[in-house]
Design an enzyme around this catalytic site. Structure first.
Site, PDB file in Angstrom:
ATOM      1  N   HIS A 300       0.817  -1.217   0.000  1.00  0.00           N
ATOM      2  CA  HIS A 300       0.000   0.000   0.000  1.00  0.00           C
ATOM      3  C   HIS A 300       0.840   1.252   0.000  1.00  0.00           C
ATOM      4  CE1 HIS A 300       0.124   1.244   4.270  1.00  0.00           C
ATOM      5  NE2 HIS A 300       0.102  -0.031   4.561  1.00  0.00           N
ATOM      6  N   ASP A 312       6.155   1.436   7.622  1.00  0.00           N
ATOM      7  CA  ASP A 312       4.725   1.179   7.387  1.00  0.00           C
ATOM      8  C   ASP A 312       4.154   2.251   6.481  1.00  0.00           C
ATOM      9  OD1 ASP A 312       2.112   0.517   7.407  1.00  0.00           O
ATOM     10  OD2 ASP A 312       1.756   0.986   9.499  1.00  0.00           O
ATOM     11  N   GLU A 351      -5.073   2.053   2.508  1.00  0.00           N
ATOM     12  CA  GLU A 351      -5.088   0.844   3.344  1.00  0.00           C
ATOM     13  C   GLU A 351      -5.378   1.219   4.780  1.00  0.00           C
ATOM     14  OE1 GLU A 351      -2.859  -2.358   5.821  1.00  0.00           O
ATOM     15  OE2 GLU A 351      -2.930  -0.203   5.943  1.00  0.00           O
ATOM     16  N   GLU A 352      -4.796   2.356   5.194  1.00  0.00           N
ATOM     17  CA  GLU A 352      -4.843   2.740   6.598  1.00  0.00           C
ATOM     18  C   GLU A 352      -6.249   3.067   7.083  1.00  0.00           C
ATOM     19  OE1 GLU A 352      -2.472   2.095   8.315  1.00  0.00           O
ATOM     20  OE2 GLU A 352      -0.570   2.481   7.324  1.00  0.00           O
ATOM     21  N   ASP A 385       4.140  -5.813   3.059  1.00  0.00           N
ATOM     22  CA  ASP A 385       3.780  -4.683   3.881  1.00  0.00           C
ATOM     23  C   ASP A 385       4.688  -4.714   5.105  1.00  0.00           C
ATOM     24  OD1 ASP A 385       2.183  -2.604   4.310  1.00  0.00           O
ATOM     25  OD2 ASP A 385       0.326  -3.723   4.468  1.00  0.00           O
ATOM     26  N   HIS A 493       3.326   3.415  13.440  1.00  0.00           N
ATOM     27  CA  HIS A 493       2.343   4.503  13.378  1.00  0.00           C
ATOM     28  C   HIS A 493       2.774   5.770  14.119  1.00  0.00           C
ATOM     29  CE1 HIS A 493      -1.296   1.867  12.114  1.00  0.00           C
ATOM     30  NE2 HIS A 493      -0.298   1.826  11.271  1.00  0.00           N
TER      31      HIS A 493
HETATM   32  C1  NAG Z   1      -1.388   1.118   9.419  1.00  0.00           C
HETATM   33  C2  NAG Z   1      -0.773  -0.181   9.123  1.00  0.00           C
HETATM   34  O1  NAG Z   1      -0.200  -0.764   9.983  1.00  0.00           O
HETATM   35  N1  NAG Z   1      -0.823  -0.624   7.879  1.00  0.00           N
HETATM   36  C3  NAG Z   1      -0.425  -1.924   7.490  1.00  0.00           C
HETATM   37  C4  NAG Z   1       1.062  -2.062   7.270  1.00  0.00           C
HETATM   38  O2  NAG Z   1       1.408  -3.398   7.149  1.00  0.00           O
HETATM   39  C5  NAG Z   1       0.997  -4.262   8.176  1.00  0.00           C
HETATM   40  C6  NAG Z   1       1.543  -5.629   7.939  1.00  0.00           C
HETATM   41  O3  NAG Z   1       1.015  -6.190   6.793  1.00  0.00           O
HETATM   42  C7  NAG Z   1      -0.493  -4.262   8.292  1.00  0.00           C
HETATM   43  O4  NAG Z   1      -0.908  -5.079   9.367  1.00  0.00           O
HETATM   44  C8  NAG Z   1      -0.944  -2.877   8.548  1.00  0.00           C
HETATM   45  O5  NAG Z   1      -2.360  -2.814   8.577  1.00  0.00           O
END
Ligand code: NAG
Ligand code: NAG
Ligand code: NAG
Ligand code: NAG
Ligand code: NAG
Ligand code: NAG
Ligand code: NAG
Ligand code: NAG
Ligand code: NAG
Length: 540
Positions: A300, A312, A351-352, A385, A493
């Site tokens: 993402h 992330d 995604e977030e 990710d 985050h």
């Molecule tokens: C906000 C966040 O953590 N986004 C994704 C980043 O990647 C991880 C691992 O795949 C996801 O769990 C998160 O949702």
């Protein structure tokens, strides 16, 4: 005598055990040898054939940490320039998407690049929500406050608006509401459902929606987690139900009351009409390969508002760029055998806020009629990710932990992907761990659409255990073993999720693993049959 006899038996038994061990080792070696030989015969490697690739994959050999870091530096520059974030609806996000598109287009004609624009709803409540209950003739009006500690309940992000004219009966969903049959009696009622279990709030919301539930009341049923106040959670942006989150006390009281008597509630939720804003997914297709048999590789592109999001999930964004460019380059400049399958690399937006980009994309495939864009044209989704966590583990999505709600068609293929990654880490003498296959990243919507999925990641907010640290120390050394008791990404985050928040050794290895997986799938003689031994047909 008897003793001697026993010793002799013991000796013979030990010999048999030993022999068995030797046979097992020999068999494993033979299997690995066969595997390697098979690779050598399938690919005409750009690397000399006498030098069998160390990483057991030509594509993996092309992955260099310098290339990954180059992209991450660009993402960091964008965050620095635009107020420290790359979250959707900010300039930093738009610049991220532009950067991805520009880089892909610079890779020559090997990749076909496209944007997919969709709208995201802004979300805010207009007035304080209201929740009333009627139990044994007694009406109770619950307290709402924006300060959660003082509130009996709170709204759930992406709840729909509601204003019940009459009381509606409450049903307490058994277990965690992760399985379809737990919702069978909830039609036209308000469903009270616990937090937790093997599925997300969003997945509970989807099951509730499919069963005609009137509204959802989530409740926190764990006194132990010390969070007795209601919790702020979100549903998918596509959610179609009103939803509130109750405190521990209110949730327990309602749940207990349903055992003895009829519990009714009335609720009112009013939303501000803030309109929508556009965001873009980007995808790049290899020009080779059967478009009706597509491997989707995703990551993402957005960060959370709080930080630059370099691990992330800038690390996934960069990895996907390197994979796409390197595969296109191998196709164009070497004798690397082209896969029979199209590879579609995608960077999902939003995604977030609950997998909005990947959900939108998968939703389109349900109704598409153009070959190459239909659900059945997608064989598998690999998701990458959070790939560079400083206190990393090599985490493999473990398809054996898929929730009961996961369509069975997607399971055998997903399990094979779990296994192929595990075999690679074992073959490379690297440690590895399983990660829960809970659908909480962009592969979730694919799984729900009966499409197999898998991937690797280095971890987010779980802590490394002492045993894990020891396992990593023994195989990757003291310097790469990290810290026991510390979380895998201490900057998860947060504003400190910057370039300094990347473990370069862990990151490079993880993306080499990712590349190996893609190549392994790409070189399958019949990927469709391999992933779907029982067929791809699926009731959605
Ligand atoms: C906000 C966040 O953590 N986004 C994704 C980043 O990647 C991880 C691992 O795949 C996801 O769990 C998160 O949702
Ligand atoms: C930058 O962020 C700050 C604090 O988060 C905010 O007040 C400000 O409006 C933002 N500026 C821009 C240009 O987005
Ligand atoms: C981002 O780009 C979209 C068009 O794709 C535009 O409508 C929007 O205003 C841009 N947002 C920002 C914050 O620049
Ligand atoms: C409601 O009435 C039932 C039956 O009379 C009783 O068992 C139950 O304790 C009452 N519940 C509440 C919450 O007052
Ligand atoms: C419940 O409380 C809210 C907030 O204090 C109030 O606006 C509402 O009128 C009350 N409803 C009833 C039926 O008492
Ligand atoms: C639904 O109702 C039926 C009939 O009362 C009952 O047998 C069944 O256990 C209920 N199922 C659930 C999930 O509550
Ligand atoms: C609900 O029932 C459980 C188990 O019977 C009990 O432990 C708990 O105290 C009850 N909670 C409330 C709020 O009534
Ligand atoms: C492409 O895949 C489809 C199955 O999805 C198959 O029927 C077709 O023959 C394949 N085309 C080629 C050129 O191999
Ligand atoms: C590819 O194969 C052809 C014919 O087998 C050979 O002439 C050429 O040198 C090879 N190219 C590369 C980059 O290996």
């Amino acid at each position: 005598m008897g003793g001697l006899e026993n010793n002799k038996r013991m000796f013979i038994a030990l010999c048999i055990v030993g022999l068995f061990g030797i046979i097992t080792v020999a068999l494993t070696a033979a299997t690995l040898g066969t595997l390697n030989k098979r690779f050598d015969s399938i690919v005409s490697p750009p690397i000399s054939t006498t030098n069998k690739p160390k990483l057991n994959s030509i594509l993996a050999e092309t992955i260099r940490i310098e290339d990954l870091m180059t992209h991450l530096r660009q993402l960091q520059r964008i965050a620095d320039e635009y107020n420290g974030t790359r979250a959707i609806n900010t300039r930093g996000f738009n610049e991220t998407v532009n950067y991805i598109e520009k880089y892909l287009k610079e890779q020559g004609n090997g990749l076909k690049v496209m944007r997919e624009t969709f709208q995201i709803r802004n979300f805010a409540i207009a007035t304080d929500p209201i929740l009333l209950s009627l139990i044994n003739g007694t009406e109770k009006n619950y307290t709402y406050s924006s300060k959660l500690a003082r509130s009996d309940f709170t709204y759930v992000t992406y709840s729909t608006a509601a204003d019940f004219p009459n009381y509606v009966r409450v049903i307490n969903i058994p277990n965690f509401g992760c399985a379809k049959n737990e919702w069978q009696n909830a039609t036209d009622l308000v469903a009270l459902v616990k937090a937790g279990g093997s599925c997300t709030y969003a997945e509970k919301g989807i099951l509730a929606g499919k069963n005609g539930v009137r509204a959802l009341l989530f409740y926190n049923d764990e006194e132990a987690n010390a969070n007795l106040a209601p919790i702020s959670v979100r549903l998918r942006e596509t959610n179609k139900l009103p939803a509130l989150y109750l405190s521990y006390a209110v949730g327990q009281a309602l749940a207990n009351a349903t055992i003895f008597t009829t519990v009714m509630v009335k609720l009112s939720i009013q939303l501000q009409n803030l309109g929508t804003f556009p965001v873009d997914n980007i995808c790049a297709d290899t020009i080779h390969g059967n478009i009706t048999q597509t491997i989707v590789v995703g990551s993402h592109s957005d960060s959370v508002p709080a930080g630059p999001g370099i691990n992330d999930n800038g690390s996934g964004t960069a990895a996907n760029l390197v994979l796409a460019a390197n595969l296109a380059r191998l196709y164009q400049t070497t004798n690397y055998t082209k896969y029979k399958y199209r590879v579609r690399f995608c960077w999902w937006a939003a995604e977030e806020i609950g997998l909005a980009g990947s959900s939108y994309h998968v939703q389109q495939t349900y109704t598409a009629t153009t070959p190459g864009e239909r659900r059945t044209d997608y064989l598998i989704n690999l998701n990458f990710d959070m790939a560079g966590s400083p206190n990393f583990i090599f985490g493999i999505y473990d398809a054996n932990t898929a929730s009961n709600a996961t369509p069975p068609q997607a399971i055998p293929g997903s399990k094979k992907v779990t296994e192929l990654y595990r075999n690679w880490f074992i073959g490379q003498n690297l440690p590895w761990d399983y990660r829960a296959f809970n659908g909480r990243s962009d592969y979730g919507p694919f799984l729900e659409a009966c499409i197999a999925a898998g991937g690797v990641a280095t971890g987010s907010d779980a802590a490394k255990t002492a045993d894990q640290r020891e396992k990593y120390r023994q195989s990757v050394g003291e310097n790469n073993a990290g810290f026991a008791g510390a979380i895998l990404d201490p900057c998860y985050h947060q504003p400190c999720d910057t370039l300094a928040n990347i473990h370069q050794f862990g990151y490079e290895k993880l993306i080499q693993a990712a590349a190996y997986g893609l190549e392994y799938l790409g070189q399958q003689p019949n990927l469709l049959e391999w992933l779907y031994p029982n067929g791809q047909a699926c009731e959605l």
